[in-house]
Design a protein around this motif. Sequence first.
Motif, PDB file in Angstrom:
ATOM      1  N   TYR A  65      -1.761 -15.680  -5.638  1.00  0.00           N
ATOM      2  CA  TYR A  65      -2.844 -14.356  -5.315  1.00  0.00           C
ATOM      3  C   TYR A  65      -3.950 -14.637  -4.018  1.00  0.00           C
ATOM      4  O   TYR A  65      -4.576 -15.612  -4.593  1.00  0.00           O
ATOM      5  CB  TYR A  65      -3.343 -13.596  -6.422  1.00  0.00           C
ATOM      6  N   CYS A  67      -6.325 -12.320  -2.330  1.00  0.00           N
ATOM      7  CA  CYS A  67      -6.672 -11.002  -2.063  1.00  0.00           C
ATOM      8  C   CYS A  67      -6.519 -10.264  -0.441  1.00  0.00           C
ATOM      9  O   CYS A  67      -5.653  -9.502  -0.316  1.00  0.00           O
ATOM     10  CB  CYS A  67      -8.102 -10.527  -2.433  1.00  0.00           C
ATOM     11  N   MET A  68      -7.095 -11.187   0.335  1.00  0.00           N
ATOM     12  CA  MET A  68      -6.990 -10.651   1.894  1.00  0.00           C
ATOM     13  C   MET A  68      -5.905 -10.512   2.370  1.00  0.00           C
ATOM     14  O   MET A  68      -5.086  -9.990   3.073  1.00  0.00           O
ATOM     15  CB  MET A  68      -8.255 -11.346   2.587  1.00  0.00           C
ATOM     16  N   ILE A  90      -7.147  -7.852 -10.341  1.00  0.00           N
ATOM     17  CA  ILE A  90      -6.460  -7.686  -8.987  1.00  0.00           C
ATOM     18  C   ILE A  90      -6.642  -6.342  -8.457  1.00  0.00           C
ATOM     19  O   ILE A  90      -6.824  -5.968  -7.489  1.00  0.00           O
ATOM     20  CB  ILE A  90      -5.254  -8.217  -9.210  1.00  0.00           C
ATOM     21  N   GLU A  93      -9.776  -5.391  -7.062  1.00  0.00           N
ATOM     22  CA  GLU A  93     -10.048  -6.083  -5.633  1.00  0.00           C
ATOM     23  C   GLU A  93      -9.000  -5.550  -4.519  1.00  0.00           C
ATOM     24  O   GLU A  93      -9.713  -5.193  -3.486  1.00  0.00           O
ATOM     25  CB  GLU A  93      -9.889  -7.838  -5.874  1.00  0.00           C
ATOM     26  N   ALA A  96     -10.717  -2.185  -3.655  1.00  0.00           N
ATOM     27  CA  ALA A  96     -11.731  -2.002  -2.803  1.00  0.00           C
ATOM     28  C   ALA A  96     -11.679  -2.644  -1.447  1.00  0.00           C
ATOM     29  O   ALA A  96     -12.220  -2.195  -0.394  1.00  0.00           O
ATOM     30  CB  ALA A  96     -12.714  -3.055  -3.531  1.00  0.00           C
ATOM     31  N   ALA A  97     -10.714  -3.726  -1.124  1.00  0.00           N
ATOM     32  CA  ALA A  97     -10.545  -4.406   0.109  1.00  0.00           C
ATOM     33  C   ALA A  97      -9.826  -3.488   1.012  1.00  0.00           C
ATOM     34  O   ALA A  97     -10.086  -3.257   2.175  1.00  0.00           O
ATOM     35  CB  ALA A  97      -9.705  -5.565  -0.012  1.00  0.00           C
ATOM     36  N   ILE A  98      -8.828  -2.693   0.464  1.00  0.00           N
ATOM     37  CA  ILE A  98      -8.044  -1.697   1.393  1.00  0.00           C
ATOM     38  C   ILE A  98      -8.923  -0.649   1.636  1.00  0.00           C
ATOM     39  O   ILE A  98      -8.718  -0.303   2.835  1.00  0.00           O
ATOM     40  CB  ILE A  98      -6.731  -1.145   0.379  1.00  0.00           C
ATOM     41  N   LYS A 101     -11.171  -1.838   4.461  1.00  0.00           N
ATOM     42  CA  LYS A 101     -10.378  -1.966   5.736  1.00  0.00           C
ATOM     43  C   LYS A 101     -10.101  -0.685   6.403  1.00  0.00           C
ATOM     44  O   LYS A 101     -10.034  -0.631   7.663  1.00  0.00           O
ATOM     45  CB  LYS A 101      -9.067  -2.805   5.749  1.00  0.00           C
ATOM     46  N   SER A 168      -5.161 -17.888   3.161  1.00  0.00           N
ATOM     47  CA  SER A 168      -6.300 -18.891   3.297  1.00  0.00           C
ATOM     48  C   SER A 168      -6.566 -19.317   1.768  1.00  0.00           C
ATOM     49  O   SER A 168      -7.580 -20.389   1.857  1.00  0.00           O
ATOM     50  CB  SER A 168      -7.396 -18.443   4.058  1.00  0.00           C
ATOM     51  N   VAL A 169      -6.162 -18.763   0.860  1.00  0.00           N
ATOM     52  CA  VAL A 169      -6.413 -19.357  -0.571  1.00  0.00           C
ATOM     53  C   VAL A 169      -5.377 -20.066  -1.206  1.00  0.00           C
ATOM     54  O   VAL A 169      -4.186 -19.626  -1.232  1.00  0.00           O
ATOM     55  CB  VAL A 169      -6.806 -18.235  -1.448  1.00  0.00           C
TER      56      VAL A 169
ATOM     57  N   SER B 125     -16.499  -3.396  -6.645  1.00  0.00           N
ATOM     58  CA  SER B 125     -15.964  -3.046  -5.350  1.00  0.00           C
ATOM     59  C   SER B 125     -16.808  -3.925  -4.257  1.00  0.00           C
ATOM     60  O   SER B 125     -16.181  -4.282  -2.995  1.00  0.00           O
ATOM     61  CB  SER B 125     -16.309  -1.578  -4.747  1.00  0.00           C
ATOM     62  N   PRO B 128     -15.142  -7.769  -2.722  1.00  0.00           N
ATOM     63  CA  PRO B 128     -13.875  -7.700  -1.816  1.00  0.00           C
ATOM     64  C   PRO B 128     -14.083  -6.698  -0.549  1.00  0.00           C
ATOM     65  O   PRO B 128     -13.746  -6.864   0.375  1.00  0.00           O
ATOM     66  CB  PRO B 128     -12.715  -7.051  -2.885  1.00  0.00           C
ATOM     67  N   GLY B 129     -14.925  -5.635  -0.984  1.00  0.00           N
ATOM     68  CA  GLY B 129     -15.246  -4.621   0.163  1.00  0.00           C
ATOM     69  C   GLY B 129     -16.113  -5.347   1.354  1.00  0.00           C
ATOM     70  O   GLY B 129     -15.764  -5.289   2.618  1.00  0.00           O
ATOM     71  N   SER B 132     -13.796  -7.646   3.166  1.00  0.00           N
ATOM     72  CA  SER B 132     -13.098  -7.186   4.357  1.00  0.00           C
ATOM     73  C   SER B 132     -13.842  -6.825   5.531  1.00  0.00           C
ATOM     74  O   SER B 132     -13.396  -7.000   6.658  1.00  0.00           O
ATOM     75  CB  SER B 132     -12.523  -5.611   3.750  1.00  0.00           C
ATOM     76  N   SER B 137     -12.343 -14.518   3.736  1.00  0.00           N
ATOM     77  CA  SER B 137     -11.452 -14.567   2.580  1.00  0.00           C
ATOM     78  C   SER B 137     -12.167 -14.096   1.224  1.00  0.00           C
ATOM     79  O   SER B 137     -13.316 -14.047   1.387  1.00  0.00           O
ATOM     80  CB  SER B 137     -10.746 -15.793   2.536  1.00  0.00           C
ATOM     81  N   CYS B 138     -11.393 -13.718   0.453  1.00  0.00           N
ATOM     82  CA  CYS B 138     -12.068 -13.344  -1.032  1.00  0.00           C
ATOM     83  C   CYS B 138     -11.424 -13.854  -2.112  1.00  0.00           C
ATOM     84  O   CYS B 138     -10.039 -13.995  -2.169  1.00  0.00           O
ATOM     85  CB  CYS B 138     -11.736 -11.629  -1.105  1.00  0.00           C
ATOM     86  N   ARG B 156     -10.825 -20.461 -10.745  1.00  0.00           N
ATOM     87  CA  ARG B 156     -10.779 -19.082 -10.934  1.00  0.00           C
ATOM     88  C   ARG B 156     -10.004 -18.526 -12.167  1.00  0.00           C
ATOM     89  O   ARG B 156      -8.984 -19.337 -12.369  1.00  0.00           O
ATOM     90  CB  ARG B 156     -10.116 -18.353  -9.638  1.00  0.00           C
ATOM     91  N   GLU B 166      -8.308 -23.928  -3.364  1.00  0.00           N
ATOM     92  CA  GLU B 166      -8.933 -24.331  -2.285  1.00  0.00           C
ATOM     93  C   GLU B 166      -8.853 -23.004  -1.190  1.00  0.00           C
ATOM     94  O   GLU B 166      -8.229 -22.470  -1.237  1.00  0.00           O
ATOM     95  CB  GLU B 166      -8.370 -25.533  -1.557  1.00  0.00           C
ATOM     96  N   VAL B 167     -10.072 -23.130  -0.588  1.00  0.00           N
ATOM     97  CA  VAL B 167     -10.313 -21.968   0.479  1.00  0.00           C
ATOM     98  C   VAL B 167     -10.885 -22.296   1.678  1.00  0.00           C
ATOM     99  O   VAL B 167     -11.738 -23.309   1.679  1.00  0.00           O
ATOM    100  CB  VAL B 167     -10.899 -20.631  -0.043  1.00  0.00           C
ATOM    101  N   SER B 168     -10.137 -21.923   2.899  1.00  0.00           N
ATOM    102  CA  SER B 168     -10.731 -22.681   3.986  1.00  0.00           C
ATOM    103  C   SER B 168     -11.420 -21.528   5.020  1.00  0.00           C
ATOM    104  O   SER B 168     -10.854 -20.509   4.865  1.00  0.00           O
ATOM    105  CB  SER B 168      -9.590 -23.176   4.737  1.00  0.00           C
TER     106      SER B 168
END
Lengths: 309, 252
Positions: A65, A67-68, A90, A93, A96-98, A101, A168-169, B125, B128-129, B132, B137-138, B156, B166-168
């Motif tokens: 998973y 999210c982005m 999930i 998230e 909210a992200a959609i 965007k 990226s995760v 919200s 993640p909002g 975006s 990244s989230c 997590r 890991e997140v870059s």
Amino acid sequence: MDVVIISEAGNESLHPVTAQLVGASSSIGGKISVICPGGIGSSEAAMIAGVSKVISVEGDCFASYDCMAWCNAILPFIDGDLVMTSSSAIGREISAAIAAKKDFPVVQDITSLNDGISVSRSIFSGKAIEEVGVSLPCALSVRANTFQPAEGGGNAEITTINVSQEVSVAVKEALAKAGERLDVAEANIVISGGRGMGDPSNFSHLYDVAEEIGAAVGASRAAVDTWEEIPHSMQVGQTGKTVTPSLYIAVGISGAIQHLAGMRSSKYILAINKDPEAPIFGVADYGIVATWEESIPALKEHLSAVMSD
Amino acid sequence: MGVAVLLKQVPDTTAKISVSGSRVDESAITKWSISPYDEYALESAIALKESGADELVAITCGPQRASKCLTEAAAVGADRLIHIVTDADFMDSCTVQSILSSAIERSECDIVLCGKQAADTNSGSTGPGVASLLGYSCVGSVTEVSMDGGKLSATRLGATGLERIEVSGPCLLTFDKGEVELRRPNVRGIMMAKKKPIESIGVEDLGIEIGSPRASLQSHSSPPDKPPGQKFEGAGSIEVVVGKLRDEANVI
Ligand SMILES: Cc1cc2nc3c(=O)[nH]c(=O)nc-3n(C[C@H](O)[C@H](O)[C@H](O)COP(=O)(O)OP(=O)(O)OC[C@H]3O[C@@H](n4cnc5c(N)ncnc54)[C@H](O)[C@@H]3O)c2cc1C
């Protein structure tokens, strides 16, 4: 108005909440399509009555998973003015992200949905309810087990799309499995123990009862914080999980306001506590003033008798 | 590399919430606190600063009283305090997120921490909002984070249990309660924090126009009262209660 439901997966198949999302949205009309991230459950989604189209979005990015990455992968296929998800971690998230965007407003964890659109939801951890008017287009996440599921028997067309999306995760290591044990947030019956259980090994008595009735075992924060053996994933309350089972059994739990915040919306509450003044009795439908040592064996015995009837 | 932490002031979790005239009566709330999950974000933000992040920026959005969150954050180590002042009693997600993301842009932080949901609206919200809108990244439901070279490593609560990820690149992490202990400020920290300036910014200073809201509050109400429960003495009553669970409640 067209509805786009982003399905929820559970255990490599479609989570039952997806049919509830279809049930909730069918009351306000419109064409309903279901997007299955990673393709999980697409054939089951196609059989939900009222679904006109299933889009199975598949690709390497869905292996774990992010999210982005998930949102970017499914975004091009969201063609509607009401986007819906479940209000799982999930699901929230993703909605909210959609929404951000697409520049839609989002309202989370709704428990009623009316034409117009007006929704209601619980706030302050169940201490009040708010009613919100939302203009279309918008995104909504829906609390599980509050809407009637749509029936089966549908036969929607499934379109499979392969996407390539950078992630990226990266998951490096699984540290602790959520376990084969039933999760408190999913179960229809929950039995929780508190500090009054005296010792973490005594939770085995709660597991015995749970086994009789197919319940999940939960805990108060005092139990989680005091005993290493009791993981945070079992915690019910303000800083734990919110549960709405049909029966919640609280054993050796005083009923602090932060604990009530996570379980007071249960349909029925049974409390067992040796202190007749314990606040948990204030929310209990059935209260038994007794120690767990005396009552749990009897509870197991009588439940087992009833279950085998 | 700067770290921003988003803090929301909410009624303390022990506060009694009463509704009068279809609105929650705010004047009856006597104690306001940093939302519990945000406290875990703050704790981890301090840990990141201790392991080499350049600056810790605490950001809040809310009425005047919310500046107390920032002073509390300064007492445990926040370097810079940004308060977006607004008296709006209800803002839709679009408005809140555009306010916070432009404040983060102003802070020039590319790591953002916040709670997984606020204790008043219980939504979840914002994290993640905002991610975006910023193109970050989230990672949600984080319990611990550490910095390892240019990479963030975090624990997590995933769908299948605890996992290390890991997140870059620029990212936003939302926090859950984990094993981490929250630190308490010391006297010196409290004294220093009182003197720390707060950048108070109006919503219009961020170039944001609050147009007509696309989600608006219609009413608050109290949850329906439950009929009083039935109470029994002693373990001898178990058989009766189990019978009621079956015949009255129909739950087993
Ligand atoms: C910001 C914040 C967030 C919080 N979040 C949560 C949360 O998510 N969840 C949560 O649960 N708490 C939470 N708390 C903590 C909460 O305030 C209480 O401290 C906690 O719920 C108490 O747990 P307990 O009922 O197990 O323990 P206690 O309050 O110690 O109660 C133990 C009970 O067991 C009974 N007992 C003792 N022996 C026996 C026996 N032999 N048989 C039967 N009964 C017995 C006693 O009469 C007593 O009522 C939070 C607190 C804060 C400040």
